[in-house]
Design a protein around this motif. Structure first.
Motif, PDB file in Angstrom:
ATOM      1  N   LEU A  67     -27.857 -18.713 -20.677  1.00 35.12           N
ATOM      2  CA  LEU A  67     -28.129 -17.564 -21.529  1.00 35.12           C
ATOM      3  C   LEU A  67     -26.977 -16.586 -21.301  1.00 35.12           C
ATOM      4  O   LEU A  67     -26.800 -16.078 -20.197  1.00 35.12           O
ATOM      5  N   VAL A  68     -26.184 -16.356 -22.347  1.00 34.15           N
ATOM      6  CA  VAL A  68     -24.921 -15.639 -22.207  1.00 34.15           C
ATOM      7  C   VAL A  68     -25.004 -14.274 -22.889  1.00 34.15           C
ATOM      8  O   VAL A  68     -25.134 -14.208 -24.120  1.00 34.15           O
ATOM      9  N   PRO A  69     -24.948 -13.175 -22.135  1.00 30.51           N
ATOM     10  CA  PRO A  69     -24.892 -11.855 -22.764  1.00 30.51           C
ATOM     11  C   PRO A  69     -23.654 -11.741 -23.651  1.00 30.51           C
ATOM     12  O   PRO A  69     -22.571 -12.187 -23.283  1.00 30.51           O
ATOM     13  N   LEU A  70     -23.827 -11.131 -24.815  1.00 28.73           N
ATOM     14  CA  LEU A  70     -22.719 -11.017 -25.764  1.00 28.73           C
ATOM     15  C   LEU A  70     -22.022  -9.677 -25.576  1.00 28.73           C
ATOM     16  O   LEU A  70     -22.557  -8.629 -25.928  1.00 28.73           O
ATOM     17  N   ARG A  71     -20.833  -9.719 -25.018  1.00 31.62           N
ATOM     18  CA  ARG A  71     -20.026  -8.503 -24.881  1.00 31.62           C
ATOM     19  C   ARG A  71     -19.295  -8.200 -26.183  1.00 31.62           C
ATOM     20  O   ARG A  71     -18.837  -7.092 -26.403  1.00 31.62           O
TER      21      ARG A  71
END
Length: 489
Positions: free
Chosen positions: A324-328
């Motif tokens: 699960l990759v936070p979107l910067r």
């Protein structure tokens, strides 16, 4: 040097816990790797701080590696646990390995100095410097300190690079090229044209591994020792990541079944902002002719972590590694990064397949994101590897992917089995004709051209399809049913 000579040294105050003090010590190795066999030649005194021990069962595994390598004795420090655990004593006693206890106040460096003085003599103590470097790392020095000591003590310079070309520590000029040489080298250590010498850091698969790159042609013994130092530091870093992986595994496992407040709490526990956008990535790394090592899902997760510069953790699910990759930035920016990293990881004998969901927000979106990423990953695998994003799967295929396999197969069989049976019995071509006819939007002439048959042949075959299936191919609903059945079969 005999074990008894070491025990007689008053300043060390070593205590023999098991075994006989008669073995010959030919050298000293400091290690906290759980599988240290590759760095041992036999006859060594192995010093360990027991960082590898997570439970009683680990002791037998560790000692087995030492015995197979033919080491003379094991000396365990008390600094971590305050004592030598009974399971380690029992493992050494059962296997006939001498075990020494090192008091908390005695450093490994002091033991190394004593052994070096006996084995090498005072005039050759400089040869023991690389061992003292390892000791410093074992006692807590990080990678920057390691490379500073290697430069000052040994005159060796270099750094560590990931398979994706990211410099992890030290200095690695032209890191992308060094990573590519690491991936493609027939054997390691590998000497480049520069020259530089490339060592592998541990037994990880290269696409998920780290490479130690040292300037010039380096003595293999020094290179292996420095590589084991880096491996120790990587093992330490993995300790914290194990906890993060367990938390993520719990979050993804409960997606769709737990209530939203519970999932929100789990997201926060994982260090995720509930209101911030994120995406889900699914990855597999399939090795050709692989008989051991991590499976495609586990290795895919490890590779994915390296592709994202270890800024996230991934867990191995049933068929893929998941993160699960936070979107910067945007999903497009993340897709661009993943594509670039995929191109740098081209290596023989492995196929990397990634699926990327759309931008998501909140715990309620996790389940749908998992389905999107999972189907996209399967589509990428079917294409022979690469990255597929959610933009490419918003078709009937995504709906089919969410239907249970048994229902999907039953639906296809009920409509198409009569056609397959007819084709087998009469050596006909009804199924292919139906598929082509639907792809041509029901055009008789275009379908005939594609199949290289007369238009009347197409009309006859389609009539037989209608008779066998009970469907009317002039009706849109029946056309849709047959089209989906073909795609689900």
């Amino acid at each position: 040097m005999q074990i008894s000579e070491l025990l007689a040294h008053e300043t060390l105050r070593l205590l023999l816990l098991t075994g006989e003090p008669v073995g010959e010590i030919t050298g000293v190795v400091v290690t906290d790797l759980p599988k240290p066999g590759r760095y041992l030649n036999g006859g060594e005194l192995v010093l360990t701080g027991m960082m590898w021990r997570h439970g009683p069962a680990d002791s037998a595994v560790f000692v087995d590696y030492l015995v197979r390598a033919g080491v003379t004795a094991l000396a365990a420090g008390d600094a971590r646990l305050g004592h030598v655990p009974d399971d380690l004593v029992a493992a050494c006693r059962e296997r006939g390995l001498a075990l020494l206890e090192v008091p908390i106040e005695v450093s490994f460096g002091a033991i190394i100095d004593v052994v070096d003085r006996v084995l090498l003599g005072e005039q050759r103590l400089a040869l023991g410097r690389h061992r003292r470097i390892f000791t410093a790392v074992a006692e807590g020095a990080g990678l920057p300190e390691l490379f500073a000591m290697a430069r000052d003590e040994l005159g060796v310079t270099g750094g560590v690079v990931s398979a994706t070309g990211r410099v992890i520590a030290g200095e690695v000029p032209d890191a992308s090229r060094m990573a590519a040489e690491f991936l493609r080298a027939v054997r390691l250590p590998h000497v480049t044209a520069d020259p530089c010498t490339i060592f592998t850091v541990d037994r990880s698969h290269r696409v998920a591994g780290w490479a130690l790159v040292l300037d010039g042609e380096v003595n293999p013994e020094i290179g292996y020792e420095l590589a084991s130092c880096v491996a120790l530091e990587r093992t330490r870093a993995e300790e914290g990541r194990r906890v993060e992986r367990r938390l993520l595994e719990q979050l993804l496992g409960l997606a769709g079944s737990a209530d939203l407040p519970e999932l929100s709490a789990l997201m926060r526990t994982c260090g995720l902002d509930v209101a911030a956008p994120y995406a889900i990535v699914a990855a597999t790394a399939l090795r050709s002719a692989a008989s051991d090592g991590p499976d495609a899902a586990t290795l895919g997760g490890l590779v994915l972590e390296e592709m994202l510069d270890r800024s996230v953790v991934a867990v191995a699910a049933a068929d893929a590694g998941l993160a699960l990759v936070p979107l910067r930035d945007s999903v497009g920016a993340l897709a661009g990064l993943l594509k670039a990293r995929l191109s740098s990881l081209a290596a023989p004998g492995i196929r990397l397949s990634l699926g990327l969901s759309a931008a998501l927000t909140g715990p309620a979106a996790i389940r749908g994101g998992l389905e999107e990423a999972g189907y996209a990953r399967r589509l990428a695998d079917g294409r022979g590897g690469g990255l597929v994003t959610s933009d490419e799967i918003y078709t009937h295929a995504l709906l089919l992917a969410t239907v249970p396999d048994d229902i999907r197969r039953g639906f296809a069989a009920r409509l198409l089995d009569p056609l397959f049976a007819y084709d087998r019995k009469h050596q006909a071509d009804l199924v292919r004709t139906l598929s082509t006819f639907l792809d041509c939007a029901g055009s008789w002439n275009v379908c005939a051209e594609r199949l290289h048959v007369h238009v009347n042949t197409v009309r006859y075959r389609i009539k037989r399809v209608e008779e066998l299936t009970g469907r009317n191919l002039t009706a849109m609903a029946d056309r849709v049913d047959l089209y989906l059945a073909l795609r689900a079969s």
